[in-house]
Motif scaffolding. Sequence first.
Motif, PDB file in Angstrom:
ATOM      1  N   ASP A  43       0.790  -1.239  -0.439  1.00 35.01           N
ATOM      2  CA  ASP A  43      -0.249  -0.386   0.347  1.00 35.01           C
ATOM      3  C   ASP A  43       0.833   1.353   0.318  1.00 35.01           C
ATOM      4  O   ASP A  43       0.418   2.402   0.051  1.00 35.01           O
ATOM      5  CB  ASP A  43      -0.669  -0.011   1.538  1.00 35.01           C
ATOM      6  CG  ASP A  43      -1.858  -1.136   0.907  1.00 35.01           C
ATOM      7  OD1 ASP A  43      -2.478  -1.660   0.439  1.00 35.01           O
ATOM      8  OD2 ASP A  43      -2.081  -1.275   2.040  1.00 35.01           O
ATOM      9  N   ALA A  44       2.152   0.947   0.164  1.00 32.87           N
ATOM     10  CA  ALA A  44       3.221   2.189   0.051  1.00 32.87           C
ATOM     11  C   ALA A  44       3.474   3.509  -1.252  1.00 32.87           C
ATOM     12  O   ALA A  44       3.329   2.605  -2.200  1.00 32.87           O
ATOM     13  CB  ALA A  44       4.102   1.636   0.269  1.00 32.87           C
ATOM     14  N   GLY A  45       2.651   4.678  -0.528  1.00 36.56           N
ATOM     15  CA  GLY A  45       2.333   5.763  -2.287  1.00 36.56           C
ATOM     16  C   GLY A  45       1.180   5.306  -2.595  1.00 36.56           C
ATOM     17  O   GLY A  45       0.987   6.337  -3.619  1.00 36.56           O
ATOM     18  N   THR A  46       0.432   4.201  -2.120  1.00 32.73           N
ATOM     19  CA  THR A  46      -1.470   3.764  -2.434  1.00 32.73           C
ATOM     20  C   THR A  46      -2.209   6.129  -2.002  1.00 32.73           C
ATOM     21  O   THR A  46      -1.332   6.311  -1.432  1.00 32.73           O
ATOM     22  CB  THR A  46      -1.903   3.248  -2.192  1.00 32.73           C
ATOM     23  OG1 THR A  46      -1.919   2.986  -0.650  1.00 32.73           O
ATOM     24  CG2 THR A  46      -1.143   2.078  -2.370  1.00 32.73           C
ATOM     25  N   GLN A  47      -3.318   5.853  -3.199  1.00 40.23           N
ATOM     26  CA  GLN A  47      -3.787   7.201  -2.234  1.00 40.23           C
ATOM     27  C   GLN A  47      -4.184   7.010  -0.971  1.00 40.23           C
ATOM     28  O   GLN A  47      -3.966   8.166  -0.371  1.00 40.23           O
ATOM     29  CB  GLN A  47      -5.190   7.473  -3.328  1.00 40.23           C
ATOM     30  CG  GLN A  47      -6.060   8.797  -2.860  1.00 40.23           C
ATOM     31  CD  GLN A  47      -7.076   8.913  -4.075  1.00 40.23           C
ATOM     32  OE1 GLN A  47      -7.017   8.204  -4.663  1.00 40.23           O
ATOM     33  NE2 GLN A  47      -8.167   9.925  -3.666  1.00 40.23           N
ATOM     34  N   GLY A  48      -4.478   6.119   0.020  1.00 37.65           N
ATOM     35  CA  GLY A  48      -5.349   5.725   1.205  1.00 37.65           C
ATOM     36  C   GLY A  48      -3.637   5.949   2.065  1.00 37.65           C
ATOM     37  O   GLY A  48      -3.973   6.651   3.045  1.00 37.65           O
TER      38      GLY A  48
END
Length: 329
Positions: A43-48
């Motif tokens: 999830d690193a760098g995702t919008q969340g």
Amino acid sequence: MRRPDHSTTTLSAEAVLAPYLREQAASFLRGLRLHGEHNAPADAGTQGADEAARTLRRAARRISGTLHTFRGALEPAWADQLRAELAWLSGTLAREHAYATRLGRLLEALHQLSGAALPAARTPGDAPAESDKERAALGVGAARAGALLERRLTLARTRAHSAALQALRSSRFHAVADAVALLASEVPLSATAAEPASAVLHSPAELAEQRMLDAVAALPPDESAEPYNEAHDALWHQARLLLRLHRYAHEVVQGGADPALAGPGHALELHRDAAEAAAAASAAARTPRIAPATAYALGVLHADQRHEVEAARSVFRETWPYAAAVTAP
């Protein structure tokens, strides 16, 4: 500064300050929950994940700034310690975002510079024009310059991401989170907080405003005659930080943001981004044994970002709402 509204003249300092700090503490905890939902490596760098970090940084800055400005209404030792820890946390979390933003800005600028329309076609036999030679050199070096910047800034971003994850898993961060969780329910106040807000909060807020005005007054005049003066960047960065403190104080005392400062604040944010991007291009140009075309492209990129710095300063002057605006002499 606008005159105090009715609520802040009739309420106690505690009744004005404590709800604001509790609100920001709750926002910090929401960001922490968001981070827990998006902290897997995939999830690193995702919008969340980006939104979680942004929420944490925003709340940390506001709590820290409020503890600084209104220290007299709070328990001083507690306020000083938490403010220092929140400054550490927000600075650590900001680095990854800063490197990602800087890389995107520089690659987009390189694309714009190297993809611009070529000069008009020459008649066969004409000697190459100087602008043609420069455009050809820029076209050759732009791809390599972009690759070099991507390697350097991606590595820096990866290290910043690892540092942020390490910080968020540390006992130091958990102590900060515990302190903010307590703040969400109980604000450690001094005895003076029982006094009217007009007597306790307005003077520190006005001092924050005056410091901002002094910093703006100290800014150099229109620098069109002296471009690329990077020695002045620090003065502009200081004005940005003091404007931020004033904005937070305004939120406490007036109950909301001052819309007149949105434009100047945005201009100073763009100024910081452009100045840091120019510095990154300059640092990359000092890489040993790079090709001349690459160094040339990085030099053009540096000049482009310094022009963006000057443009941001001009926008700031044009949008500054106070009577003592920063203008050319």
